[in-house]
Scaffold this motif. Sequence first.
Motif, PDB file in Angstrom:
ATOM      1  N   VAL A 113      42.387  67.545  32.486  1.00  0.00           N
ATOM      2  CA  VAL A 113      43.031  68.398  33.218  1.00  0.00           C
ATOM      3  C   VAL A 113      44.120  69.237  34.000  1.00  0.00           C
ATOM      4  O   VAL A 113      45.235  69.976  33.894  1.00  0.00           O
ATOM      5  CB  VAL A 113      42.321  68.619  35.000  1.00  0.00           C
ATOM      6  N   ALA A 114      44.945  68.780  32.206  1.00  0.00           N
ATOM      7  CA  ALA A 114      46.376  68.367  32.476  1.00  0.00           C
ATOM      8  C   ALA A 114      47.212  70.167  32.264  1.00  0.00           C
ATOM      9  O   ALA A 114      47.641  70.382  33.431  1.00  0.00           O
ATOM     10  CB  ALA A 114      47.189  67.558  30.970  1.00  0.00           C
ATOM     11  N   PRO A 115      47.005  71.149  31.959  1.00  0.00           N
ATOM     12  CA  PRO A 115      47.987  72.443  31.545  1.00  0.00           C
ATOM     13  C   PRO A 115      46.771  72.834  33.340  1.00  0.00           C
ATOM     14  O   PRO A 115      48.347  73.539  33.749  1.00  0.00           O
ATOM     15  CB  PRO A 115      46.921  73.449  30.584  1.00  0.00           C
ATOM     16  N   ALA A 116      46.003  72.897  33.765  1.00  0.00           N
ATOM     17  CA  ALA A 116      45.784  73.314  35.458  1.00  0.00           C
ATOM     18  C   ALA A 116      46.040  72.600  36.318  1.00  0.00           C
ATOM     19  O   ALA A 116      46.791  73.680  37.621  1.00  0.00           O
ATOM     20  CB  ALA A 116      43.548  72.846  35.134  1.00  0.00           C
ATOM     21  N   LEU A 117      47.005  71.062  35.829  1.00  0.00           N
ATOM     22  CA  LEU A 117      47.091  71.005  37.149  1.00  0.00           C
ATOM     23  C   LEU A 117      49.134  71.424  37.249  1.00  0.00           C
ATOM     24  O   LEU A 117      49.692  71.543  38.036  1.00  0.00           O
ATOM     25  CB  LEU A 117      47.668  69.580  37.232  1.00  0.00           C
ATOM     26  N   ALA A 118      49.270  71.622  35.820  1.00  0.00           N
ATOM     27  CA  ALA A 118      50.605  72.125  35.749  1.00  0.00           C
ATOM     28  C   ALA A 118      50.524  73.393  35.973  1.00  0.00           C
ATOM     29  O   ALA A 118      52.019  73.921  36.839  1.00  0.00           O
ATOM     30  CB  ALA A 118      51.200  72.239  33.972  1.00  0.00           C
ATOM     31  N   ASN A 119      49.818  74.255  35.949  1.00  0.00           N
ATOM     32  CA  ASN A 119      50.527  75.691  36.318  1.00  0.00           C
ATOM     33  C   ASN A 119      49.897  76.258  37.132  1.00  0.00           C
ATOM     34  O   ASN A 119      50.350  76.140  38.461  1.00  0.00           O
ATOM     35  CB  ASN A 119      49.255  76.478  35.389  1.00  0.00           C
ATOM     36  N   ALA A 120      49.299  75.341  38.635  1.00  0.00           N
ATOM     37  CA  ALA A 120      49.173  74.772  39.760  1.00  0.00           C
ATOM     38  C   ALA A 120      50.187  74.732  40.539  1.00  0.00           C
ATOM     39  O   ALA A 120      50.602  75.580  41.515  1.00  0.00           O
ATOM     40  CB  ALA A 120      47.309  74.321  40.215  1.00  0.00           C
ATOM     41  N   ALA A 121      50.601  73.372  39.828  1.00  0.00           N
ATOM     42  CA  ALA A 121      52.051  72.790  40.464  1.00  0.00           C
ATOM     43  C   ALA A 121      53.034  73.860  40.832  1.00  0.00           C
ATOM     44  O   ALA A 121      54.200  74.041  40.969  1.00  0.00           O
ATOM     45  CB  ALA A 121      52.641  71.934  39.457  1.00  0.00           C
ATOM     46  N   ARG A 122      53.311  74.538  39.223  1.00  0.00           N
ATOM     47  CA  ARG A 122      53.888  76.175  38.921  1.00  0.00           C
ATOM     48  C   ARG A 122      54.022  77.098  39.843  1.00  0.00           C
ATOM     49  O   ARG A 122      55.079  77.909  40.414  1.00  0.00           O
ATOM     50  CB  ARG A 122      54.325  76.147  37.443  1.00  0.00           C
ATOM     51  N   GLN A 123      52.630  77.990  40.639  1.00  0.00           N
ATOM     52  CA  GLN A 123      52.608  78.502  41.468  1.00  0.00           C
ATOM     53  C   GLN A 123      52.717  78.056  42.513  1.00  0.00           C
ATOM     54  O   GLN A 123      52.691  78.684  43.910  1.00  0.00           O
ATOM     55  CB  GLN A 123      50.403  78.730  41.507  1.00  0.00           C
TER      56      GLN A 123
END
Length: 262
Positions: free
Chosen positions: A42-52
């Motif tokens: 789920v790496a890109p979803a975690l990265a996106n959520a962290a960026r948000q």
Amino acid sequence: MKRLTTLALACLATSASAQEAPPEQPRKVLAIFAHPDDEVFVAPALANAARQGDEITLVLATSGDMGPGVSDFEPGEQLAEARREEARCSARALGLTGTTFLDYGDGTLGETPRAGDSPARRLTADLATIIGEAQPDLIVTWGPDGGYGHGDHRMVHALVTQVVQAMDEGRPSLVYPGIRKGTLPPIPQMQSWAETDPTLLPIRHQYDEADLVAARAAIGCHATQFDEASRAQIADLFHATIWQGSVHFREAFPASPRAVEK
């Protein structure tokens, strides 16, 4: 009061416009998995959520001390420490808040689970403590298939779900990622991975190129588990097949109780 209403608030965002609007305060998210490298799924979803702005802690039940992976390490503590450092590297690449290691033995979570001092019973207690202290808005963990049926993956799914469903109040949303049927990469080693009917994966967390870059970097951290060529290809392979711009999830529990008609 926790934001536990519908998918738009309690789960991962379903549209780019929703992701562009920052929440009133950062959500607390626990990503609970079995081994270092499980977060790759789920790496890109975690990265996106962290960026948000979400505050995301990666919780790993085992240290992956049995491998085998592709390194020269023998099973044991040296391999475990190498994999812990790889998980820290991955968490930094994804922008996560931190990493918690519970250090259960790799491959042991299903051993005599009803025994009084079994790994499953002890892990259940640890998870209850972590979730109770963190008071997360959202938990992400393996679905019932465990991705490809790994026993530790399935036990983490079952135990996290058991803890959350028993909570009387302050229950976080719980979501499981899945692979939409028909999107498995055409490579032999992934043909046994579980697929899910797309209608059962209604939550789409979109990501962009910056998040894919972060996912590539996170996967690149796991040098004991994937050879160099694989580390360079996994994120783009998943992007082209399984993800296709969004990581897909489903909610563990309905947003509100539903009557069962006879």
